[in-house]
Design an enzyme around this catalytic site. Structure first.
Site, PDB file in Angstrom:
ATOM      1  N   HIS A  29       0.849  -1.208   0.000  1.00  0.00           N
ATOM      2  CA  HIS A  29       0.000   0.000   0.000  1.00  0.00           C
ATOM      3  C   HIS A  29       0.876   1.247   0.000  1.00  0.00           C
ATOM      4  O   HIS A  29       1.874   1.310   0.726  1.00  0.00           O
ATOM      5  CB  HIS A  29      -0.863   0.045   1.269  1.00  0.00           C
ATOM      6  CG  HIS A  29      -2.034  -0.875   1.241  1.00  0.00           C
ATOM      7  ND1 HIS A  29      -3.194  -0.614   1.921  1.00  0.00           N
ATOM      8  CD2 HIS A  29      -2.239  -2.060   0.618  1.00  0.00           C
ATOM      9  CE1 HIS A  29      -4.058  -1.603   1.729  1.00  0.00           C
ATOM     10  NE2 HIS A  29      -3.493  -2.491   0.946  1.00  0.00           N
ATOM     11  N   THR A 104     -10.395  -8.161 -10.498  1.00  0.00           N
ATOM     12  CA  THR A 104     -10.017  -8.142 -11.905  1.00  0.00           C
ATOM     13  C   THR A 104     -10.931  -7.193 -12.676  1.00  0.00           C
ATOM     14  O   THR A 104     -10.760  -5.983 -12.627  1.00  0.00           O
ATOM     15  CB  THR A 104      -9.989  -9.574 -12.465  1.00  0.00           C
ATOM     16  OG1 THR A 104     -11.087 -10.297 -11.940  1.00  0.00           O
ATOM     17  CG2 THR A 104      -8.708 -10.275 -12.070  1.00  0.00           C
ATOM     18  N   TYR A 149      -8.748  -7.982  10.084  1.00  0.00           N
ATOM     19  CA  TYR A 149      -8.091  -8.157   8.787  1.00  0.00           C
ATOM     20  C   TYR A 149      -6.592  -7.937   8.995  1.00  0.00           C
ATOM     21  O   TYR A 149      -6.115  -6.808   9.065  1.00  0.00           O
ATOM     22  CB  TYR A 149      -8.677  -7.143   7.795  1.00  0.00           C
ATOM     23  CG  TYR A 149      -8.429  -7.439   6.339  1.00  0.00           C
ATOM     24  CD1 TYR A 149      -7.445  -8.336   5.911  1.00  0.00           C
ATOM     25  CD2 TYR A 149      -9.186  -6.810   5.349  1.00  0.00           C
ATOM     26  CE1 TYR A 149      -7.239  -8.597   4.578  1.00  0.00           C
ATOM     27  CE2 TYR A 149      -8.986  -7.069   4.007  1.00  0.00           C
ATOM     28  CZ  TYR A 149      -8.015  -7.969   3.621  1.00  0.00           C
ATOM     29  OH  TYR A 149      -7.804  -8.224   2.295  1.00  0.00           O
ATOM     30  N   PRO A 222      -4.590 -15.272  -0.379  1.00  0.00           N
ATOM     31  CA  PRO A 222      -3.352 -14.911  -1.074  1.00  0.00           C
ATOM     32  C   PRO A 222      -3.585 -14.181  -2.401  1.00  0.00           C
ATOM     33  O   PRO A 222      -2.606 -13.994  -3.157  1.00  0.00           O
ATOM     34  CB  PRO A 222      -2.692 -16.266  -1.302  1.00  0.00           C
ATOM     35  CG  PRO A 222      -3.848 -17.201  -1.478  1.00  0.00           C
ATOM     36  CD  PRO A 222      -4.983 -16.673  -0.631  1.00  0.00           C
ATOM     37  N   GLU A 246      -9.585 -18.061   0.498  1.00  0.00           N
ATOM     38  CA  GLU A 246     -10.056 -17.049  -0.455  1.00  0.00           C
ATOM     39  C   GLU A 246      -9.073 -16.920  -1.620  1.00  0.00           C
ATOM     40  O   GLU A 246      -7.872 -16.698  -1.402  1.00  0.00           O
ATOM     41  CB  GLU A 246     -10.146 -15.720   0.320  1.00  0.00           C
ATOM     42  CG  GLU A 246     -10.965 -14.666  -0.355  1.00  0.00           C
ATOM     43  CD  GLU A 246     -11.128 -13.461   0.584  1.00  0.00           C
ATOM     44  OE1 GLU A 246     -11.465 -13.657   1.780  1.00  0.00           O
ATOM     45  OE2 GLU A 246     -10.911 -12.327   0.125  1.00  0.00           O
ATOM     46  N   ASN A 269     -13.207 -12.790  -4.275  1.00  0.00           N
ATOM     47  CA  ASN A 269     -13.577 -11.446  -4.736  1.00  0.00           C
ATOM     48  C   ASN A 269     -12.772 -11.133  -5.993  1.00  0.00           C
ATOM     49  O   ASN A 269     -12.571  -9.989  -6.349  1.00  0.00           O
ATOM     50  CB  ASN A 269     -13.319 -10.379  -3.667  1.00  0.00           C
ATOM     51  CG  ASN A 269     -11.862 -10.279  -3.273  1.00  0.00           C
ATOM     52  OD1 ASN A 269     -11.437 -10.965  -2.356  1.00  0.00           O
ATOM     53  ND2 ASN A 269     -11.086  -9.442  -3.959  1.00  0.00           N
ATOM     54  N   SER A 321     -13.696  -5.958   1.382  1.00  0.00           N
ATOM     55  CA  SER A 321     -13.461  -4.520   1.565  1.00  0.00           C
ATOM     56  C   SER A 321     -12.152  -4.107   0.920  1.00  0.00           C
ATOM     57  O   SER A 321     -11.288  -4.934   0.645  1.00  0.00           O
ATOM     58  CB  SER A 321     -13.427  -4.143   3.047  1.00  0.00           C
ATOM     59  OG  SER A 321     -12.194  -4.511   3.627  1.00  0.00           O
ATOM     60  N   ASN A 322     -12.053  -2.821   0.662  1.00  0.00           N
ATOM     61  CA  ASN A 322     -10.794  -2.143   0.338  1.00  0.00           C
ATOM     62  C   ASN A 322     -10.598  -1.084   1.411  1.00  0.00           C
ATOM     63  O   ASN A 322     -11.497  -0.864   2.230  1.00  0.00           O
ATOM     64  CB  ASN A 322     -10.895  -1.484  -1.044  1.00  0.00           C
ATOM     65  CG  ASN A 322     -10.459  -2.419  -2.145  1.00  0.00           C
ATOM     66  OD1 ASN A 322      -9.369  -2.984  -2.095  1.00  0.00           O
ATOM     67  ND2 ASN A 322     -11.314  -2.598  -3.137  1.00  0.00           N
ATOM     68  N   HIS A 349     -11.194  -2.864   6.417  1.00  0.00           N
ATOM     69  CA  HIS A 349      -9.834  -2.348   6.629  1.00  0.00           C
ATOM     70  C   HIS A 349      -9.828  -1.288   7.741  1.00  0.00           C
ATOM     71  O   HIS A 349      -8.832  -0.598   7.944  1.00  0.00           O
ATOM     72  CB  HIS A 349      -9.317  -1.672   5.346  1.00  0.00           C
ATOM     73  CG  HIS A 349      -8.895  -2.609   4.249  1.00  0.00           C
ATOM     74  ND1 HIS A 349      -9.737  -3.520   3.674  1.00  0.00           N
ATOM     75  CD2 HIS A 349      -7.706  -2.740   3.585  1.00  0.00           C
ATOM     76  CE1 HIS A 349      -9.082  -4.167   2.711  1.00  0.00           C
ATOM     77  NE2 HIS A 349      -7.852  -3.714   2.640  1.00  0.00           N
TER      78      HIS A 349
END
Ligand code: GKR
Ligand code: MG
Length: 422
Positions: A29, A104, A149, A222, A246, A269, A321-322, A349
């Protein structure tokens, strides 16, 4: 009187808020996360709020859509969705981008429509004096559980002072991070963002979490960093340990191959991010749990449509989430409260951010859950000073698009983006 509520003006404000050096499968990030705050004004004293991504292409599409929505009825959400589709079909620049992080391709129309839909539901709720969850069929739970998270992370962005979480690069530090997050928020489920360390180390981290928190459901994500073979090997070691795995590997076909070789439910996701992905996913048996996210599934009503489809095909439903702020958390909470088959703790997050645009008080975590705001609409109010401050920060920080890989490569020129990596 409220039947005549129309969109008089729309304000879109990009903001930047500080973000720690959280690692993922494609890099790290950047020092600031970007969001856009949408204010839909009826000109009659009511303003509705939405929150979304703020990458440049998305901002351009949001602004084009906003202009076209002026004058529309805030109850006419179907017409609004069609209007956004019309606007975007005449825009040659519409296409995929990295703006949603590890997602994606999802429908640009749904992504652009979403914050306007949320803002209009906020308006409808304010006009009726009812919370948004009531407009979605009514809350089936008073509070919504979220999961801790966890991220592998550096102690600091290069050149900055360490943040107060410190580094987390091995199982001990991951467990320490979980302890702090659980003691501060009371979370009752844990997700570890993987795809960062070699798979065997991530397995060790999950096993260490299992030892430290024997009764807490665990997830590992991952972001498609593993081959089918690696995914199957990891799944073998974590059988009976994970609640779900996931996106171990890319694409529906790869996920289906993994799913055939493990009893652990697979969640995504990444390979089911739009309505047209659902039929092939069901046909191939690629996933057992879909992570919804109103920011790219087209808002709250369309997320409920997704929940019905999942229910029909006996697929579980969780929430993605982002990095996000309080308007998003409020919308996520209302949606989850009104979605009976959303039975997994949602991602957030939230603990990673130190700045906010909504007034404090409406959103608090108790025992890992957020109480559904009871005020009209979303139940949160914009802090205009904070909004101005974070907009100023956006202008100054120089970031305009999320680019975890580019940032990592500036720090480590040998870093390569590889999917799958292991
Ligand atoms: O914040 O680095 C991150 C996450 O990896 C995010 O970009 C993903 O979209 O949280 C997301 C996920 O569950 O894949
Ligand atoms: Mg994920």
């Amino acid at each position: 009187m409220t039947a005549g509520l129309r969109i008089h003006a729309v304000k879109i404000t990009p903001v930047a808020f500080r973000d720690p050096a959280l690692l993922n499968a494609v890099g790290v990030h950047e020092p600031y996360a970007l969001r856009a705050i949408v204010e839909v004004d009826t000109g009659e004293g009511l303003v509705g709020l939405g929150e979304t991504y703020a990458d440049e292409g998305h901002l351009r599409r949001l602004r084009a859509a906003a202009d076209a929505l002026i004058g529309m009825d805030v109850y006419g959400l179907g017409a609004m969705h069609r209007k956004v589709a019309e606007v975007l079909s005449s825009d040659n620049g519409v296409g995929g981008s990295g703006l949603t992080g590890m997602i994606t391709t999802s429908s640009a129309v749904d992504r652009v429509f979403s914050p306007f839909e949320v803002a209009c539901l906020d308006l409808q709720g304010k006009a009726a004096g009812r919370p948004v969850s009531d407009l979605l069929g009514g809350a089936v739970r008073e509070s919504v559980p979220f999961s801790a998270y966890l991220f592998y992370k550096w102690a600091a962005h290069p050149g900055q002072e360490p943040d107060d979480w410190g580094a987390a690069l091995d199982p001990e530090a991951v467990v320490a991070q979980a302890r702090r997050m659980i003691s501060e928020y009371g979370f009752t489920a844990i997700k570890l963002k993987g795809g960062v360390r070699p798979p065997a180390e991530e397995v060790e981290a999950v096993l260490a979490l299992r030892d430290a928190f024997p009764d807490v459901p665990l997830r590992l994500d991952p972001n498609a960093a593993w081959s089918v073979e690696t995914s199957v090997e990891v799944a073998r070691r974590l059988e009976g340990v994970l609640e779900y795995l996931e996106d171990p590997t890319p694409e529906l076909d790869g996920m289906a191959q993994v799913a055939r070789q493990t009893p652990i439910p697979l969640a995504t996701n990444m390979c089911v991010v739009a309505f047209e992905h659902l039929a092939p996913a069901v046909e191939q048996g690629s996933v057992q749990v879909v992570l919804s996210d109103h920011h790219y599934w087209g808002g709250l009503h369309r997320s409920k449509l997704l929940s019905g489809i999942c229910d029909n095909f006996a697929m579980g439903l969780s929430m993605h989430s982002n990095s996000h702020l309080g308007i998003s958390l409020a919308a996520m909470t209302h949606l989850a409260a009104a979605t009976p088959n959303l039975t997994y703790a949602c991602d957030t997050h939230w603990p990673w951010k130190t700045e906010e645009v909504v007034e404090p008080g409406a959103l608090t975590f108790t025992d890992g859950s957020v109480r559904v705001p009871q005020g009209p609409g979303l139940g949160v109010e914009l802090d205009h000073d904070a909004l101005a401050r974070l907009h100023e920060q956006y202008l100054k920080c120089g970031l305009r698009n999320r680019d975890d890989t580019g940032y990592m490569q500036r720090i480590d020129p040998h870093y390569e983006k590889k999917t799958p990596r292991w």
